[in-house]
Write an enzyme that holds these catalytic residues in place. Structure first.
Site, PDB file in Angstrom:
ATOM      1  N   TYR A 138     -85.350  34.425  18.114  1.00 46.71           N
ATOM      2  CA  TYR A 138     -83.828  34.068  18.030  1.00 46.71           C
ATOM      3  C   TYR A 138     -83.068  35.100  17.825  1.00 46.71           C
ATOM      4  O   TYR A 138     -81.962  35.331  18.492  1.00 46.71           O
ATOM      5  CB  TYR A 138     -83.630  32.730  17.246  1.00 46.71           C
ATOM      6  CG  TYR A 138     -82.029  32.357  17.460  1.00 46.71           C
ATOM      7  CD1 TYR A 138     -81.466  32.084  18.532  1.00 46.71           C
ATOM      8  CD2 TYR A 138     -81.247  32.294  16.191  1.00 46.71           C
ATOM      9  CE1 TYR A 138     -80.163  31.694  18.494  1.00 46.71           C
ATOM     10  CE2 TYR A 138     -79.947  32.112  16.415  1.00 46.71           C
ATOM     11  CZ  TYR A 138     -79.185  31.908  17.617  1.00 46.71           C
ATOM     12  OH  TYR A 138     -78.068  31.456  17.460  1.00 46.71           O
ATOM     13  N   ARG A 145     -78.237  39.258  24.111  1.00 47.39           N
ATOM     14  CA  ARG A 145     -77.127  38.633  24.428  1.00 47.39           C
ATOM     15  C   ARG A 145     -75.683  39.301  24.200  1.00 47.39           C
ATOM     16  O   ARG A 145     -74.957  39.687  25.050  1.00 47.39           O
ATOM     17  CB  ARG A 145     -76.988  37.199  24.151  1.00 47.39           C
ATOM     18  CG  ARG A 145     -75.807  36.399  24.261  1.00 47.39           C
ATOM     19  CD  ARG A 145     -75.820  34.937  23.986  1.00 47.39           C
ATOM     20  NE  ARG A 145     -76.056  34.653  22.514  1.00 47.39           N
ATOM     21  CZ  ARG A 145     -76.161  33.645  21.865  1.00 47.39           C
ATOM     22  NH1 ARG A 145     -76.016  32.421  22.794  1.00 47.39           N
ATOM     23  NH2 ARG A 145     -76.336  33.262  20.507  1.00 47.39           N
ATOM     24  N   TYR A 198     -71.087  34.839  11.379  1.00 47.43           N
ATOM     25  CA  TYR A 198     -72.181  34.491  10.512  1.00 47.43           C
ATOM     26  C   TYR A 198     -72.669  36.051   9.904  1.00 47.43           C
ATOM     27  O   TYR A 198     -72.613  37.105  10.581  1.00 47.43           O
ATOM     28  CB  TYR A 198     -73.338  34.284  11.346  1.00 47.43           C
ATOM     29  CG  TYR A 198     -73.555  32.552  11.557  1.00 47.43           C
ATOM     30  CD1 TYR A 198     -72.752  31.862  11.133  1.00 47.43           C
ATOM     31  CD2 TYR A 198     -74.458  32.195  12.671  1.00 47.43           C
ATOM     32  CE1 TYR A 198     -72.678  30.436  11.589  1.00 47.43           C
ATOM     33  CE2 TYR A 198     -74.495  30.825  12.758  1.00 47.43           C
ATOM     34  CZ  TYR A 198     -73.690  30.064  12.650  1.00 47.43           C
ATOM     35  OH  TYR A 198     -73.716  28.466  12.646  1.00 47.43           O
ATOM     36  N   ARG A 211     -67.539  27.077  19.105  1.00 48.91           N
ATOM     37  CA  ARG A 211     -68.096  25.972  18.689  1.00 48.91           C
ATOM     38  C   ARG A 211     -67.593  24.798  19.762  1.00 48.91           C
ATOM     39  O   ARG A 211     -68.518  23.871  19.950  1.00 48.91           O
ATOM     40  CB  ARG A 211     -67.453  25.164  17.551  1.00 48.91           C
ATOM     41  CG  ARG A 211     -67.956  26.073  16.055  1.00 48.91           C
ATOM     42  CD  ARG A 211     -69.272  26.090  15.913  1.00 48.91           C
ATOM     43  NE  ARG A 211     -69.565  27.056  14.773  1.00 48.91           N
ATOM     44  CZ  ARG A 211     -70.707  27.185  14.430  1.00 48.91           C
ATOM     45  NH1 ARG A 211     -71.695  26.622  15.048  1.00 48.91           N
ATOM     46  NH2 ARG A 211     -70.922  27.891  13.473  1.00 48.91           N
ATOM     47  N   GLU A 318     -80.231  19.154  16.395  1.00 52.35           N
ATOM     48  CA  GLU A 318     -79.028  19.580  17.030  1.00 52.35           C
ATOM     49  C   GLU A 318     -78.596  18.630  17.966  1.00 52.35           C
ATOM     50  O   GLU A 318     -79.240  18.274  18.857  1.00 52.35           O
ATOM     51  CB  GLU A 318     -79.241  21.081  17.573  1.00 52.35           C
ATOM     52  CG  GLU A 318     -78.173  21.767  18.033  1.00 52.35           C
ATOM     53  CD  GLU A 318     -78.518  23.256  18.409  1.00 52.35           C
ATOM     54  OE1 GLU A 318     -78.894  23.832  17.329  1.00 52.35           O
ATOM     55  OE2 GLU A 318     -78.036  23.772  19.650  1.00 52.35           O
TER      56      GLU A 318
HETATM   57  C1  3EB Z   1     -75.594  26.922  14.744  1.00 50.11           C
HETATM   58  O1  3EB Z   1     -74.496  26.213  14.378  1.00 50.11           O
HETATM   59  C2  3EB Z   1     -76.847  26.375  15.440  1.00 50.11           C
HETATM   60  O2  3EB Z   1     -77.244  30.912  19.809  1.00 50.11           O
HETATM   61  O3  3EB Z   1     -75.939  30.210  21.364  1.00 50.11           O
HETATM   62  C3  3EB Z   1     -76.068  26.411  18.110  1.00 50.11           C
HETATM   63  C4  3EB Z   1     -75.313  26.518  19.323  1.00 50.11           C
HETATM   64  C5  3EB Z   1     -76.670  27.345  17.670  1.00 50.11           C
HETATM   65  C6  3EB Z   1     -75.315  27.623  19.974  1.00 50.11           C
HETATM   66  C7  3EB Z   1     -76.355  29.846  20.283  1.00 50.11           C
HETATM   67  C8  3EB Z   1     -76.928  28.542  18.275  1.00 50.11           C
HETATM   68  C9  3EB Z   1     -76.290  28.821  19.521  1.00 50.11           C
HETATM   69  O4  3EB Z   1     -75.692  28.316  14.339  1.00 50.11           O
HETATM   70  C10 3EB Z   1     -77.371  27.191  16.328  1.00 50.11           C
END
Ligand code: 3EB
Length: 331
Positions: A138, A145, A198, A211, A318
């Site tokens: 990932y 990306r 992050y 989000r 999720e």
């Molecule tokens: C998170 O909140 C959970 O890498 O495109 C959620 C939505 C998550 C999109 C992405 C990853 C992605 O981090 C993981």
């Protein structure tokens, strides 16, 4: 009233006439007529087709291995790339290479067609939590990306599209997306650190997504909520407890919906009225997740359950969502 975009779930069916795009979910089945197949097990059906309906006429094309179809307002695109056949770039893993290639193709199609605003991206990659030679796969995907976004001068922090990234057991990297001619409003969750911020403990590059994104059209508003999990701040909560992870996920969904409603023009979104896609890591968790969802949101939900790996090894569930608000009908 006709909709510009409408999501229809048709278990086992192929492409509907009038579909801008059609995605088939199912493990080991190919649905005739679907544009793109995602090899995840669906609960309660052998396969499910999700069709995005929109008004024609449609124009179709292919560029750099990416297929697309658009009407005057929206473009649906899809690409599937295998790592075996790829020629990795210098210092790049095969997955990073195909992730970069996929998003390079997305931006090339956008530049060529004029659908310059990326609204929503769906990413499915085999072995998402597996170590790819020193780095979790990932995290390799996140590098490819993000590099593509930066190279194409696309918004890779605030203003990035809503998205999800899930793991399949095997197969190719599959990316599909919706793009438009107008920008959507990016929505963040006040309970969570923005994913694009992050800290480095989650990988050398942060994931590139908002989000949610809220799109206002003349006669409707469309809300795309990204994959949402049991994360508060930037930390995963309730390790090993699927019921509590589901409840935390629902609190996050409600928080994103509330945030979207601060900007919604045609009314209020409600979580229980959204189209929900629930990804669960372990099939045996289905009863608990379903019961928790029904307890919180009631019966009669529009929900699909899919078996998938979530992008952090400790996350068990999720949920992503999508919804509309209609403008007041003019009488
Ligand atoms: C998170 O909140 C959970 O890498 O495109 C959620 C939505 C998550 C999109 C992405 C990853 C992605 O981090 C993981």
């Amino acid at each position: 009233m006709s909709r510009l975009l409408d999501l229809r779930k048709t278990p086992g069916a192929g492409r509907l006439p009038g579909a801008l795009g059609c995605v088939a979910y199912g493990h080991g089945v190919q649905l005739a007529g679907a544009d793109v197949s995602v090899g995840l097990k669906v609960f309660g059906a052998e396969a499910e087709a999700h069709a995005w309906l929109a008004e024609g006429p449609f124009t179709e094309g292919t560029l750099d291995g990416l297929h697309y179809r658009h009407n005057k307002d929206f473009l649906f695109g899809w690409i599937s790339l295998g790592e075996q056949a790829c020629r990795p770039g210098a210092d790049m893993s095969p997955l990073e290479t195909v992730s970069r290639q996929a998003y390079d193709a997305v931006f090339a199609v956008q530049a060529q067609t004029g659908f310059t605003h990326l609204l929503r991206c769906w990413n499915y990659l085999p072995g998402i939590n597996i170590d790819g030679g020193g780095l979790e796969r990932y995290r390799q995907f996140n590098i490819g990306r993000q590099d593509a976004f930066i190279a194409a001068r696309q918004a890779w922090l605030d203003g990035s599209p809503s998205a999800c990234a899930l793991g399949s057991a095997e197969g190719e990297l599959v990316v599909y997306f919706l793009a438009g001619r107008h920008s959507a409003l990016p929505i963040e969750n006040p309970r969570q650190t923005s994913a694009y911020r992050y800290p480095a403990q989650y990988g050398p590059r942060a994931p590139t997504f908002s989000r949610a994104s809220l799109l206002r059209l003349e006669s409707e508003e469309v809300l795309f909520i990204s994959g949402t999990a049991s994360i508060v701040g930037h930390e995963s909560l309730h390790l090993g407890n699927v019921r509590e992870q589901t409840r935390e996920t629902l609190r996050n969904l409600d928080a994103v919906v509330a945030e979207a409603n601060r900007h919604a023009f045609f009314g209020r979104f409600e979580t229980r009225k959204l189209f929900l896609k629930v990804y669960l890591r372990h099939a045996e968790d289905l009863p608990v997740i379903r019961e928790t969802l029904q307890h919180a949101l009631g019966e009669g939900l529009n929900v699909s359950f899919l078996l998938a790996d979530v992008c952090r090894a400790e996350l068990l569930v999720e949920i992503e969502a999508f919804g509309f608000l209609d403008a007041e009908p003019a009488c």
